[in-house]
Design a protein around this motif. Structure first.
Motif, PDB file in Angstrom:
ATOM      1  N   ARG A   1      -5.563   2.801  -6.968  1.00 46.60           N
ATOM      2  CA  ARG A   1      -4.576   2.907  -6.398  1.00 46.60           C
ATOM      3  C   ARG A   1      -4.755   3.510  -4.949  1.00 46.60           C
ATOM      4  O   ARG A   1      -3.761   3.636  -4.419  1.00 46.60           O
ATOM      5  N   GLY A   2      -6.212   3.563  -4.750  1.00 42.87           N
ATOM      6  CA  GLY A   2      -6.389   3.830  -3.351  1.00 42.87           C
ATOM      7  C   GLY A   2      -6.422   5.308  -2.999  1.00 42.87           C
ATOM      8  O   GLY A   2      -6.299   5.699  -1.934  1.00 42.87           O
ATOM      9  N   ILE A   3      -6.354   6.080  -4.049  1.00 40.47           N
ATOM     10  CA  ILE A   3      -6.445   7.342  -3.663  1.00 40.47           C
ATOM     11  C   ILE A   3      -7.934   8.150  -3.458  1.00 40.47           C
ATOM     12  O   ILE A   3      -8.836   7.617  -4.363  1.00 40.47           O
ATOM     13  N   PRO A   4      -8.038   8.821  -2.500  1.00 40.37           N
ATOM     14  CA  PRO A   4      -9.436   9.237  -2.335  1.00 40.37           C
ATOM     15  C   PRO A   4      -9.976  10.196  -3.543  1.00 40.37           C
ATOM     16  O   PRO A   4      -9.158  10.890  -4.028  1.00 40.37           O
ATOM     17  N   VAL A   5     -11.264   9.866  -3.902  1.00 35.34           N
ATOM     18  CA  VAL A   5     -11.646  10.530  -5.142  1.00 35.34           C
ATOM     19  C   VAL A   5     -13.033  11.431  -4.414  1.00 35.34           C
ATOM     20  O   VAL A   5     -13.963  10.912  -3.790  1.00 35.34           O
ATOM     21  N   ILE A   6     -12.995  12.824  -4.445  1.00 30.49           N
ATOM     22  CA  ILE A   6     -14.095  13.711  -3.838  1.00 30.49           C
ATOM     23  C   ILE A   6     -14.313  14.665  -4.991  1.00 30.49           C
ATOM     24  O   ILE A   6     -13.770  14.969  -5.906  1.00 30.49           O
TER      25      ILE A   6
END
Length: 441
Positions: A85-90
């Motif tokens: 979904r294009g959500i940044p994952v950190i």
């Protein structure tokens, strides 16, 4: 938009608390069926809601960022959906780094990775810098979450960060002014798949280094790091002439200057000589003087439960290596001590063969003491060596002390997890040290 924190362990809880305190909408999701009473209270105090038992994709609606705990791979379905979904994952380390750099307060980051020795080296670097009078804190994988350290930090602090391969996977903009890659042996292959993939994860510690940064690497194994990303200046450590080395007479040298003899270190073993050399390089880069490094190396007592000297009586010396929860760690402890050894082995078996201990014990074994649930496996693999079988922990320690003769080392390095008789390796080590204190009286 809210932040979703996946995993309510120590780093996840620290990240959620920080975000909530900063006024950011945040929710925690965890696969456990529910929180422990302590965790429930901590989340309530922080004003953080939790979703338990699963990770519903509905949480990704309105999610601006996903913060994942180190134990969660990026291939996990919930994480993969966030990425799709294009959500940044950190990870929590990346979050802390972002907060720290936004301050621009003169602080710096020194980072340490490797298969073995990274906790000791991280803690030692912080000790050397504190000896030099510089504010410094050891954090990351060895205990204190980086975001907690950053939240409590003062301007000009050196954050010495231990990074596991799991934590390195979730970095994005992380930059360390000094970074060390200590060593490489097969580990965490269930997660990474191959040794090469594991190595590549480790190399990410150098990824964003510039020409003014320091890359601390083992001189004996250029194949581990020669293709590392980033532009950091390489500083090598080892046993042949280089930036930090131990010569044939046992003297540690840093940039051509003598530091001290290895016998002056309170940490036993050749592996700790290497840890000290790597730590000296990072501390020097962090501004510590040669004299402060020399003083700090002499005074550093080592981490708890890692080949920690507990006392001596009647010529018998006792060492607590409760952190030796696998065969490789116990091999390191055996090699670090001269012998003869009375070695306590056992606990919760991890499925690996204990056979590799056999060669290391040649010429230095007084007696093995088998304890705990792993007794059948230990007997299968090492039962032909001189040994006693004493299932209960306290009884096993007493037996080991009775078996030892003047000049012997009694070593707790179980090569097993602790969960058969203790909650964790720390509790096991503390019990061992309490029994040794009673024996010394």
């Amino acid at each position: 938009m809210r932040t979703v924190v996946m995993g309510a362990g120590r780093s996840g809880l620290a990240a959620a608390r920080f975000l909530a305190a900063a006024g950011r909408p945040v929710v925690v999701t965890d696969s456990r069926s529910g929180p422990s009473p302590d965790l429930e209270l901590a989340l309530a105090k922080a004003g953080v809601p939790g979703v338990w038992g699963s990770h519903p994709e509905a949480l990704l609606e309105g999610c601006g960022e996903l913060v994942i705990s180190p134990g969660i791979p990026r291939s996990a379905p919930f994480v993969a959906e966030a990425l799709a979904r294009g959500i940044p994952v950190i990870g929590e380390v990346e979050l802390a780094h972002r907060v720290l750099r936004a301050r621009n307060d003169g602080s710096l980051v020194l980072a340490v990775t490797g298969t073995n020795g990274k906790s000791t080296t991280t803690d030692l670097v912080a000790h050397l810098l504190r000896t030099a009078g510089s504010p410094s804190v050891a954090c990351g994988n060895l205990g204190t979450p980086v975001i907690e350290a950053v939240a409590a930090g003062v301007p000009g602090t050196a954050y010495v960060v231990e990074l596991s391969s799991y934590q390195l996977e979730s970095l994005a903009g992380f930059h360390a002014e000094g970074a060390a890659f200590l060593n490489l042996t097969p580990d965490h292959l269930a997660r990474h798949g191959t040794l090469e993939a594991y190595r590549q994860a480790k190399l990410r510690i150098f990824e964003r280094q510039g020409a003014g940064d320091l890359r601390v690497v083992p001189a004996a194994h250029p194949e581990w790091w020669e293709d590392a990303p980033g532009m950091g200046r390489a500083a090598r450590f080892g046993w042949t002439p280089c930036e930090a080395w131990c010569d044939g007479e046992g003297r540690l040298n840093l940039h051509g200057a003598g530091l001290l003899h290895r016998d002056e270190l309170r940490l036993p073993g050749a592996h700790n000589v290497e840890n000290a050399l790597a730590a000296a390089l990072l501390a020097r880069h962090g501004g510590a003087s040669l004299e402060a490094i020399r003083e700090g190396l002499r005074s550093y007592p080592g981490l708890a439960h890692r080949i920690a000297f507990c006392g001596e009586k009647g010529g018998v010396r006792a060492y607590n290596d409760s952190k030796g929860t696998n065969v490789d760690a116990t091999l390191t402890a055996i090699k670090a001590l001269p012998g003869p050894l009375v070695l306590l082995l056992g606990g919760t078996d991890k499925g690996a063969s204990y056979g590799p201990l056999r060669t290391a014990l040649e010429g230095k074994l007084r007696r093995l003491v088998f304890l705990g649930e792993a007794i059948p496996q230990l007997t299968r693999d090492l039962g032909d060596l001189p040994h006693e079988v004493v299932p209960a922990f306290d009884d096993a320690v007493h037996a080991a002390l009775t078996l030892a003769r003047p000049g012997d080392q009694v070593l707790l390095s179980p090569a097993c997890a602790s969960f058969d008789q203790f909650d964790n390796f720390e509790q096991r080590g503390e019990r061992f040290e309490a029994l040794i204190r009673a024996w010394l009286q």
